[in-house]
Write an enzyme that holds these catalytic residues in place. Structure first.
Site, mmCIF file in Angstrom:
data_model
loop_
_atom_site.group_PDB
_atom_site.id
_atom_site.type_symbol
_atom_site.label_atom_id
_atom_site.label_comp_id
_atom_site.label_asym_id
_atom_site.label_seq_id
_atom_site.Cartn_x
_atom_site.Cartn_y
_atom_site.Cartn_z
ATOM 1 C CE1 TYR A 1 40.584 20.568 -40.200
ATOM 2 C CE2 TYR A 1 42.655 21.511 -39.445
ATOM 3 C CZ TYR A 1 41.833 20.407 -39.631
ATOM 4 O OH TYR A 1 42.255 19.163 -39.232
ATOM 5 C CE LYS B 1 39.715 19.209 -36.833
ATOM 6 N NZ LYS B 1 38.950 17.980 -36.516
ATOM 7 C CB SER C 1 41.756 17.884 -32.312
ATOM 8 O OG SER C 1 42.005 19.236 -32.566
#
Length: 277
Positions: free
Chosen positions: A148, A152, A134
């Protein structure tokens, strides 16, 4: 004893560094790459212990077949490393539908399909370990990286739930959370077309820092990978592994601020309970 590791995104960045370190240590590596020929030189040097497979995280069928075939070729695969992914930069308003869909399909949905493909095979062999790469961005957020971060934060929630589901089968997880690290992440960053209105905003400031090189990168790729390998080889690894001083500082500050905000809401929070219990 040598182990067999399955690594996605093994042609560059942390994935390539991990493959190199593991091969040097005498382990076997199943290196999953998207482009054929990306590891030709490495294959010549480690032809006996390097198994190269092709898969694309946006194609679930290629993920399932690559994982299944790898388990058939190898007596046992002890560690699955879900590492493939990329960064998308741009204020949410600047992103196109195509950029959004591909980011989610690669970083989040692709990682989910990989883990789901591995679970029955790990269960059949009596257990194993999955490392989900991650980022500190799985617990904090920078302006300009909204999609993004969505992937994650999403994959971390998925893993935390699945880890509880499969613990009885001897399968456990590590969520690796590196801070900014010296890899080719920045070079491969997909950047949305800027909107002038965001120039003098926090998103614009981060864009300038990335462009002029002032965005501070303290993490060392080799040391980061070594720490992940060490954790994966330990008997009882942590579920989350923050890597780098930047990650430690930013995650610590974020968690402290979140806890403080929660405590400040204690009264109104409890007031939402049913009163007839």
């Amino acid at each position: 004893m040598p182990k067999t590791w399955f690594i996605t995104g093994a042609s560059s960045g942390l994935g390539l560094e991990m493959a190199l370190q593991l091969l040097t240590q005498g382990h076997n590596v199943v290196a999953a790459i998207r482009r054929a020929g990306a590891l030709t030189k490495l294959a010549q040097e480690y032809r006996e212990r390097l198994d190269i497979v092709q898969l694309d995280l946006v194609e679930p069928e290629s993920i399932a077949s690559a994982v299944r075939d790898a388990f058939q070729r190898h007596e046992r695969i002890e560690v699955i490393v879900s590492n493939a992914g990329y960064g998308l930069f741009g204020a949410a308003e600047e992103l196109t539908t195509e950029e959004i869909d591909r980011q989610i399909a690669t970083n989040l949905v692709g990682s989910i399909h990989l883990i789901r493909a591995a679970l029955p095979l790990l269960r059949k062999q009596g257990g194993g370990r999955i490392v989900q790469v991650s980022s500190e961005g799985g617990q904090i957020a920078y302006p300009g990286f909204s999609l993004y971060h969505a992937t994650k934060w999403g994959i971390e929630g998925f893993v935390e739930a699945v880890a509880q589901e499969v613990a009885p089968f001897g399968i456990d997880f590590i969520i690796a959370e590196p801070g900014p690290t010296g890899t080719n992440f920045g070079a491969n960053l997909v950047r949305a077309k800027p909107i002038d209105a965001y120039d003098e905003t926090p998103a614009g400031a981060v864009r300038r820092a990335i462009t002029d090189g002032s965005f501070e990168i303290k993490g060392d790729a080799a040391r980061t990978v070594a720490a992940i390998i060490s954790a994966a080889e330990s008997k009882t690894p942590p579920l989350r592994l923050a890597l780098g001083s930047t990650a430690y500082s930013s995650i610590s500050q974020a968690l402290s601020a979140r806890l403080s905000a929660l405590e400040a809401q204690r009264g109104v929070t409890h007031s939402a309970d049913r009163q007839d219990l």
